[in-house]
Write an enzyme that holds these catalytic residues in place. Structure first.
Site, PDB file in Angstrom:
ATOM      1  N   ALA A  15       0.987  -1.185  -0.018  1.00 23.59           N
ATOM      2  CA  ALA A  15       0.208   0.395  -0.023  1.00 23.59           C
ATOM      3  C   ALA A  15       0.930   1.253  -0.081  1.00 23.59           C
ATOM      4  O   ALA A  15       0.344   2.191   0.019  1.00 23.59           O
ATOM      5  CB  ALA A  15      -0.797  -0.181   0.840  1.00 23.59           C
ATOM      6  N   SER A 139      -2.057  -9.463 -11.866  1.00 27.65           N
ATOM      7  CA  SER A 139      -0.702 -10.079 -12.170  1.00 27.65           C
ATOM      8  C   SER A 139       0.037  -8.855 -12.826  1.00 27.65           C
ATOM      9  O   SER A 139       0.588  -7.107 -12.256  1.00 27.65           O
ATOM     10  CB  SER A 139      -1.248 -10.911 -12.565  1.00 27.65           C
ATOM     11  OG  SER A 139      -0.509 -11.700 -14.040  1.00 27.65           O
ATOM     12  N   TYR A 152       9.328 -12.573 -12.844  1.00 22.95           N
ATOM     13  CA  TYR A 152       8.535 -11.734 -12.586  1.00 22.95           C
ATOM     14  C   TYR A 152       7.818 -12.711 -13.449  1.00 22.95           C
ATOM     15  O   TYR A 152       6.530 -13.131 -12.772  1.00 22.95           O
ATOM     16  CB  TYR A 152       9.320 -10.547 -12.988  1.00 22.95           C
ATOM     17  CG  TYR A 152       7.987  -9.865 -12.951  1.00 22.95           C
ATOM     18  CD1 TYR A 152       7.741  -9.943 -11.602  1.00 22.95           C
ATOM     19  CD2 TYR A 152       7.627  -8.998 -13.728  1.00 22.95           C
ATOM     20  CE1 TYR A 152       6.587  -8.109 -11.335  1.00 22.95           C
ATOM     21  CE2 TYR A 152       5.978  -8.371 -14.020  1.00 22.95           C
ATOM     22  CZ  TYR A 152       5.862  -7.995 -12.885  1.00 22.95           C
ATOM     23  OH  TYR A 152       5.229  -7.235 -12.562  1.00 22.95           O
TER      24      TYR A 152
END
Lengths: 245, 121
Positions: A15, A139, A152
């Site tokens: 966040a 994603s 990744y």
């Protein structure tokens, strides 16, 4: 889900940075109470920034790659009076390298943070979700393939796989979807050489780089009642780049 | 030689991470040896029809295939994914095709039974 008290509690991981900031700003404006989660203590400063009359905004500094980190988030949820309506698995890292030079620990670390931590948190909160709640995992368009990012790409494609199964396992009580951003204007992309960034943007049919607000809007949509019949899906927000040559 | 990477059932998050790491190291060794790679995964798990752990593994293996194709396709790296039903084995002919047809690269060869009418990842 919407209740007379608002939209309920939204947990957003990662966040404090990147896409976490615009996503949390949009969610509190939409009427969610917020639990801001990040390993970075700077997340505490976001509490004051997001303070909104009638809304609860609290933060939790936690390392989600550990069981204790997940436990601290679960405890923070139990301390709130707002029903858990939304989890946004947004925390993520990159450790880019070509295949032959990528350190094994960099592969492991990206899998651990981007995939395993999100799975651990989501599954660890299973009993706390309110009926009608939603899980949204971030994603990437790169999950379709990208240069120098085998760790990744693997992690983000696996996160989509996890979501497909989660959607079926938790239906109809909880929905689960994926947002897959393309190239987005962030401090990281702004640090790219101008010519490189220009060439990337030229490949985007929409004719511009994505904004953080574009991504936050997709999250808000998938969390909303307007998407009540959408689960197990990937919303690719990339200006058409995933189709263009 | 062909390197074959097989999905196995995962029962924990540690299993998921270990299986993806093992696939990564096996793929890198294969690329270093100029070997073609065939990844064998379960079609149902690609669709998320089993456990969340198995779905994560299948999705991750698919990502691995696409990442390697993206990075090395033009350099001659050769990798495909064969999706089968759990308990089945891909035929030798299919494996031979997956490892040898130059233009068949970075693809999902789905010979599982449940994918018709579904969103294919």
């Amino acid at each position: 889900m919407t209740t007379s008290q608002g939209r309920g509690l939204a947990i957003v991981t990662g966040a404090a940075g990147g896409l976490g900031v615009p996503i949390t700003s949009r969610l509190v404006a939409e009427g969610y109470d917020l639990l801001l989660v990040d390993v970075d203590p700077a997340v505490r400063e976001r509490e004051a920034v997001l303070a909104t009359p009638g809304r609860s905004v609290v933060s939790c500094v936690a390392d989600l790659t550990t069981e204790s980190g997940v436990a601290s988030v679960a405890e923070a949820v139990r301390l709130t009076t707002s029903p858990l309506a939304l989890l946004v698995n947004n925390a993520g890292i990159t450790r880019d390298a070509r295949l032959m030079t990528m350190a094994e620990e960099d592969f492991d670390r990206v899998i651990d943070v981007n995939l395993i931590a999100a799975m651990r948190l989501t599954l660890g909160l299973e009993d706390l979700f309110a009926p009608g709640a939603s899980v949204i995992s971030m994603s990437s368009r790169a999950a379709l393939g990208n240069f120098g990012q085998v760790n990744y790409v693997t992690s983000k494609s696996a996160l989509a796989g996890f979501t497909r199964a989660l959607a079926q396992r938790w239906a109809p009580r909880v929905r689960a979807n994926v947002v897959a951003p393309g190239l987005v204007d962030t401090p990281m992309t702004r640090a790219m050489p101008t010519d490189v960034l220009t060439s990337l943007v030229e490949k985007i049919p929409a004719g511009r780089i994505g904004t953080a607000d574009d991504i936050a809007a997709a999250v808000v949509f998938l969390a909303s009642d307007d998407a009540a019949y959408v689960t197990g899906q990937i919303l690719t927000v990339c200006g058409g780049r995933s189709l263009a040559p | 030689m062909t390197t074959i990477i097989r999905q196995v059932d995962a029962t924990s998050l540690d299993d998921v991470a270990a299986q993806l790491r093992d696939a990564f190291t096996a793929a890198r060794s294969a690329v270093g040896a100029d070997d073609p790679i065939v990844v064998v995964a379960h079609g149902a798990d690609l669709l998320g029809q089993g456990s969340v752990e198995d779905a994560a593994v299948a999705g991750g293996l698919l990502g691995l295939v696409r990442a390697l194709m993206f990075e090395g396709g033009r350099k001659g790296w050769h990798i495909n994914l064969i999706a089968i039903d759990r308990g089945d084995e891909p035929t030798p002919e299919l494996i031979a095709a997956a490892m040898s047809i130059p233009t068949l690269n970075g693809q999902v060869l789905n010979v599982s039974s449940g994918h018709i009418g579904k969103v294919i990842p």
